[in-house]
Design an enzyme around this catalytic site. Structure first.
Site, PDB file in Angstrom:
ATOM      1  N   HIS A 129      16.891  -7.309  57.171  1.00 45.12           N
ATOM      2  CA  HIS A 129      16.835  -7.852  58.533  1.00 45.12           C
ATOM      3  C   HIS A 129      16.458  -6.718  59.487  1.00 45.12           C
ATOM      4  O   HIS A 129      17.054  -5.637  59.445  1.00 45.12           O
ATOM      5  CB  HIS A 129      18.199  -8.436  58.895  1.00 45.12           C
ATOM      6  CG  HIS A 129      18.318  -8.822  60.323  1.00 45.12           C
ATOM      7  ND1 HIS A 129      17.353  -9.557  60.978  1.00 45.12           N
ATOM      8  CD2 HIS A 129      19.296  -8.575  61.242  1.00 45.12           C
ATOM      9  CE1 HIS A 129      17.732  -9.744  62.228  1.00 45.12           C
ATOM     10  NE2 HIS A 129      18.896  -9.163  62.419  1.00 45.12           N
ATOM     11  N   ASN A 153      13.646  -7.802  67.062  1.00 47.50           N
ATOM     12  CA  ASN A 153      14.595  -8.558  66.234  1.00 47.50           C
ATOM     13  C   ASN A 153      14.420 -10.048  66.515  1.00 47.50           C
ATOM     14  O   ASN A 153      14.735 -10.527  67.600  1.00 47.50           O
ATOM     15  CB  ASN A 153      16.018  -8.091  66.582  1.00 47.50           C
ATOM     16  CG  ASN A 153      17.090  -8.858  65.823  1.00 47.50           C
ATOM     17  OD1 ASN A 153      16.814  -9.877  65.182  1.00 47.50           O
ATOM     18  ND2 ASN A 153      18.319  -8.386  65.903  1.00 47.50           N
ATOM     19  N   CYS A 165      21.257 -14.366  62.179  1.00 50.16           N
ATOM     20  CA  CYS A 165      20.249 -13.487  61.568  1.00 50.16           C
ATOM     21  C   CYS A 165      20.294 -13.529  60.037  1.00 50.16           C
ATOM     22  O   CYS A 165      19.333 -13.125  59.385  1.00 50.16           O
ATOM     23  CB  CYS A 165      20.420 -12.060  62.056  1.00 50.16           C
ATOM     24  SG  CYS A 165      20.426 -11.944  63.844  1.00 50.16           S
TER      25      CYS A 165
END
Ligand code: UT7
Length: 331
Positions: A258, A288, A111
């Site tokens: 994020h 996500n 990520c």
């Protein structure tokens, strides 16, 4: 030599999957997912791949920058879910968009991948090795997710975001007196804690080995450990980046984080004593998407006219590795 983002683009699969759709797969509820994560729906690939999504996002970023593919020097794709081990996704993208003069390779920092790729591009551009780069985060996590595990399948989605960055020798001063370009980057990794978020690849399996695959080929996550890591490490590395540049939280216009969990973003804002209105969010509609979340959000905010010339942005991410980072730039 500094580096400016001159184009942004994103691409999402057509297919929307709502929390109500997931209620039919695992024992969960729309109420639980929204309350614990802030996610209402996500996009799931129905044929789109990491490379096709990445290529779409790149075309849009190039168009915004007013550049053609043959002008591209470098293509960096951050991904942890490519459809092929060989060739890398960046080379596939190079072929798809026709950027025949570009150097192309992938980078995996989960990520944090887009942020690490952006910083890598900065290092190349800053030293004068290349003049521009396409930096991409692209994922099809839906193929890595165990769709019977309610602890993970509710979180993830598929998509891609890209930016076109250009080196610039002139120190362009914006109307508010700020100099456009990258101001600072902080990166870190803590491999010793890496197995709290993992996904196995194919095991060694041939006539010469006695090894047997023992790990699940799907994403494993200790959610609470990742949560604790994120809420501690993200504000700490943002603060470190601010301290390095002699800036205060009040000097930042947007914190583009994020998108993993609304509660994590709220906790970071609280720890930094920053106004939550400065933290754009789109997690409710796309979940996500690992390396893709930051560039997709950046593109949405940019195309929506929310980011103005001279705005100062903090980009910050965390993820498997464990990895984390923060970059500060003036638009
Ligand atoms: O890009 C980085 C990727 N990862 C992350 O950012 C993950 C960070 N962690 C998180 O976001 C949160 O830890 C989760 C959203 C994954 C989980 O939320 P939580 O508040 O930490 O829940 P929990 O794991 O403490 O579980 C609480 C309860 C448990 O039940 P019991 O033991 O209290 O009876 C779980 O079994 O909630 C249960 N649970 C669920 N219930 C309904 C876990 N998942 C679900 C679900 N639906 N989907």
């Amino acid at each position: 030599m500094t580096m400016k983002i001159t184009g942004t683009g994103s691409a999402l699969p057509e297919r929307k999957v709502t929390n109500f759709d997931l209620e039919k797969l695992v024992e969960t509820s729309d109420e639980w997912i929204q309350k614990r994560t802030g996610i209402a729906e996500r996009r799931i690939s129905d044929g789109e791949t990491v490379s096709t999504l990445a290529a779409d996002a790149c075309r849009k970023a190039l168009e915004m920058a007013g550049k053609t593919a043959d002008e591209v020097n470098l293509i960096l794709v951050a991904t942890c879910s490519p459809e092929l081990l060989l060739p890398c996704c960046a080379c596939q993208v190079q072929a798809m968009i026709g950027a025949s003069g570009a150097v192309a390779f992938d980078l995996n920092a989960a990520c944090s991948g887009f942020l690490f790729a952006l910083n890598t591009a900065y290092a190349y551009l800053h030293t004068g090795l290349y003049k521009n780069a396409l930096v991409v985060g692209s994922e099809v996590l839906s193929k890595l997710v165990d769709w019977s595990d309610r602890g993970t399948c509710i979180l993830f989605g598929d998509g891609a975001g890209a930016v076109f960055v250009e080196a610039s020798a002139d120190e362009m001063v914006r109307g508010n007196g700020r100099r456009a370009g990258m101001e600072c980057m902080v990166q870190g990794a803590d491999g010793a804690k890496g197995m709290v978020l993992s996904c196995a690849e194919r095991a060694v399996n041939n006539a010469f080995t006695s090894q047997k695959q023992t790990q699940s080929p799907y994403i494993y996550m200790d959610g609470q450990e990742v949560y604790k890591f994120a809420t501690k490490q993200v504000p700490a590395c943002i603060q470190e980046a601010l301290d390095k540049t002699g800036l205060a939280v009040a000097d930042v216009d947007w914190f583009v984080l994020h998108q993993a969990n609304v509660r994590i973003i709220e906790s970071v804002a609280k720890r930094l004593k920053a106004d939550i209105a400065k933290f754009p969010m789109n997690i409710h509609k796309i979940g996500n998407m690992s390396s893709a979340t930051i560039p997709v959000l950046l593109d949405e905010w940019n195309r929506g006219g929310r980011i103005k010339e001279g705005d100062r942005l903090v980009l910050s991410g965390f993820g498997a590795g464990l990895t984390y980072g923060a970059s500060i730039l003036v638009w």
